[in-house]
Scaffold this motif. Structure first.
Motif, PDB file in Angstrom:
ATOM      1  N   GLY A  85       0.562  -1.284   0.182  1.00  0.00           N
ATOM      2  CA  GLY A  85       0.163   0.216  -0.167  1.00  0.00           C
ATOM      3  C   GLY A  85       1.142   0.983  -0.011  1.00  0.00           C
ATOM      4  O   GLY A  85       2.268   1.375   0.724  1.00  0.00           O
ATOM      5  N   SER A  88      -9.026   2.988  -3.163  1.00  0.00           N
ATOM      6  CA  SER A  88      -9.731   3.089  -2.559  1.00  0.00           C
ATOM      7  C   SER A  88      -9.117   4.506  -1.139  1.00  0.00           C
ATOM      8  O   SER A  88      -8.275   5.016  -1.055  1.00  0.00           O
ATOM      9  N   PRO A  89     -10.544   4.837  -0.266  1.00  0.00           N
ATOM     10  CA  PRO A  89     -10.011   5.955   0.839  1.00  0.00           C
ATOM     11  C   PRO A  89      -9.895   5.634   2.020  1.00  0.00           C
ATOM     12  O   PRO A  89     -10.140   4.307   2.181  1.00  0.00           O
ATOM     13  N   SER A  90      -8.233   6.703   2.662  1.00  0.00           N
ATOM     14  CA  SER A  90      -7.795   5.420   3.374  1.00  0.00           C
ATOM     15  C   SER A  90      -8.325   5.096   5.116  1.00  0.00           C
ATOM     16  O   SER A  90      -9.733   6.385   5.018  1.00  0.00           O
ATOM     17  N   MET A  91      -9.049   4.385   5.304  1.00  0.00           N
ATOM     18  CA  MET A  91      -9.525   3.314   5.792  1.00  0.00           C
ATOM     19  C   MET A  91      -9.087   4.184   7.626  1.00  0.00           C
ATOM     20  O   MET A  91      -7.462   4.449   7.927  1.00  0.00           O
ATOM     21  N   GLN A 114      -6.346  11.985   4.022  1.00  0.00           N
ATOM     22  CA  GLN A 114      -5.870  11.744   3.973  1.00  0.00           C
ATOM     23  C   GLN A 114      -5.516  11.127   2.788  1.00  0.00           C
ATOM     24  O   GLN A 114      -7.016  11.223   2.468  1.00  0.00           O
ATOM     25  N   TYR A 116      -5.655   5.555  -0.587  1.00  0.00           N
ATOM     26  CA  TYR A 116      -4.182   4.379  -0.775  1.00  0.00           C
ATOM     27  C   TYR A 116      -4.477   3.773  -2.287  1.00  0.00           C
ATOM     28  O   TYR A 116      -5.496   3.898  -2.629  1.00  0.00           O
ATOM     29  N   ASN A 121      -3.540   0.315  -3.576  1.00  0.00           N
ATOM     30  CA  ASN A 121      -3.068  -1.218  -2.550  1.00  0.00           C
ATOM     31  C   ASN A 121      -3.218  -2.521  -3.777  1.00  0.00           C
ATOM     32  O   ASN A 121      -3.559  -2.585  -4.489  1.00  0.00           O
ATOM     33  N   TRP A 127      -0.745   5.541  12.079  1.00  0.00           N
ATOM     34  CA  TRP A 127      -1.738   5.843  10.970  1.00  0.00           C
ATOM     35  C   TRP A 127      -1.933   6.513  10.088  1.00  0.00           C
ATOM     36  O   TRP A 127      -3.064   7.198   9.594  1.00  0.00           O
ATOM     37  N   ARG A 142       1.426   7.456   4.069  1.00  0.00           N
ATOM     38  CA  ARG A 142       3.236   6.680   4.185  1.00  0.00           C
ATOM     39  C   ARG A 142       3.621   5.896   2.648  1.00  0.00           C
ATOM     40  O   ARG A 142       2.675   6.205   1.493  1.00  0.00           O
ATOM     41  N   PHE A 180      -9.615  -3.467   1.241  1.00  0.00           N
ATOM     42  CA  PHE A 180      -8.727  -3.260  -0.112  1.00  0.00           C
ATOM     43  C   PHE A 180      -7.455  -4.569   0.379  1.00  0.00           C
ATOM     44  O   PHE A 180      -6.696  -4.583  -0.903  1.00  0.00           O
TER      45      PHE A 180
HETATM   46  N1  ROI Z   1      -6.189   2.667   3.962  1.00  0.00           N
HETATM   47  C1  ROI Z   1      -6.326   1.867   2.892  1.00  0.00           C
HETATM   48  N2  ROI Z   1      -7.292   2.126   1.796  1.00  0.00           N
HETATM   49  N3  ROI Z   1      -5.467   1.515   2.714  1.00  0.00           N
HETATM   50  C2  ROI Z   1      -4.538   1.069   3.264  1.00  0.00           C
HETATM   51  O1  ROI Z   1      -3.068   0.185   2.716  1.00  0.00           O
HETATM   52  C3  ROI Z   1      -4.603   1.945   4.630  1.00  0.00           C
HETATM   53  N4  ROI Z   1      -3.454   1.589   5.396  1.00  0.00           N
HETATM   54  C4  ROI Z   1      -3.404   1.725   7.047  1.00  0.00           C
HETATM   55  C5  ROI Z   1      -4.837   2.550   6.900  1.00  0.00           C
HETATM   56  C6  ROI Z   1      -4.237   3.899   7.540  1.00  0.00           C
HETATM   57  C7  ROI Z   1      -4.811   1.365   8.474  1.00  0.00           C
HETATM   58  N5  ROI Z   1      -6.099   3.098   5.921  1.00  0.00           N
HETATM   59  C8  ROI Z   1      -5.304   1.844   4.682  1.00  0.00           C
HETATM   60  O2  ROI Z   1      -2.350   1.757   7.503  1.00  0.00           O
END
Ligand code: ROI
Length: 165
Positions: A12, A46-49, A54, A57, A59, A92, A95, A126
């Motif tokens: 990711g 996908s939106p950041s979970m 943020q 992402y 993945n 969290w 990155r 994801f």
């Molecule tokens: N959200 C998504 N969509 N993809 C990730 O890889 C991902 N990784 C994380 C957190 C911040 C939890 N959210 C994420 O570490």
């Protein structure tokens, strides 16, 4: 005889051109002695979970075959994360590159730095959708059939990038 294990890695990124980050990570993983790529999923956005504010992402999931023990594999992957300028200001936070060991054969591992199956993977779209793309018949130790986990997991705005026109 050297025992080879099929393992699945979750990749990711949400900073510094994420698609390039995943491409570079794939190349670096393939260059590690003792790791052989068996499959690589499509890229998914996908939106950041968990944490909002943020960037989205990107993945993917990679299947490998390896003769490295799990903690040696982990160290090799962490070296790649660091060499690829991983930025992680907070637990969290956003990155540049995250590489997780999702599964290591059918093993259940509880090392301080490595818990397998990876925490949370059974509920994360994801992870589950790209994993099902390359290993539809997989069973997750202690969690049952992947197909059933996918059926119970909402997409949550996950899109396969090759489906975006
Ligand atoms: N959200 C998504 N969509 N993809 C990730 O890889 C991902 N990784 C994380 C957190 C911040 C939890 N959210 C994420 O570490």
């Amino acid at each position: 005889m050297v025992m080879k294990t099929r393992a699945y890695l979750g990749l990711g990124s949400n900073l510094d051109t994420p698609i390039e980050q995943l491409r570079a990570a794939r190349t670096a993983i393939c260059a590690v002695m003792g790791i052989e790529e068996m499959a690589f999923s499509s890229l998914y956005r996908s939106p950041s979970m968990g944490s909002k504010n943020q960037p989205d992402y990107v993945n993917a999931v990679m299947a490998i075959q390896t003769d490295l023990p799990p903690l040696v594999l982990l160290a090799a992957l962490q070296t790649i994360e660091n060499e690829h300028g991983r930025v992680r200001l907070e637990r969290w936070g956003a990155r540049t590159l995250d590489i997780d060991i999702l599964l290591f054969g059918d093993e259940v591992l509880n090392f301080p730095d490595l818990v397998v199956p990876h925490y949370g993977m059974t509920e994360r779209a994801f992870v589950l959708y790209p994993l099902a793309e390359i290993a539809p018949d997989l069973a997750i130790p202690n969690h049952g059939k992947l197909a059933e986990l996918v059926a119970r997991c909402p997409l949550n705005d996950l899109v396969r990038l090759s489906d975006v026109v």
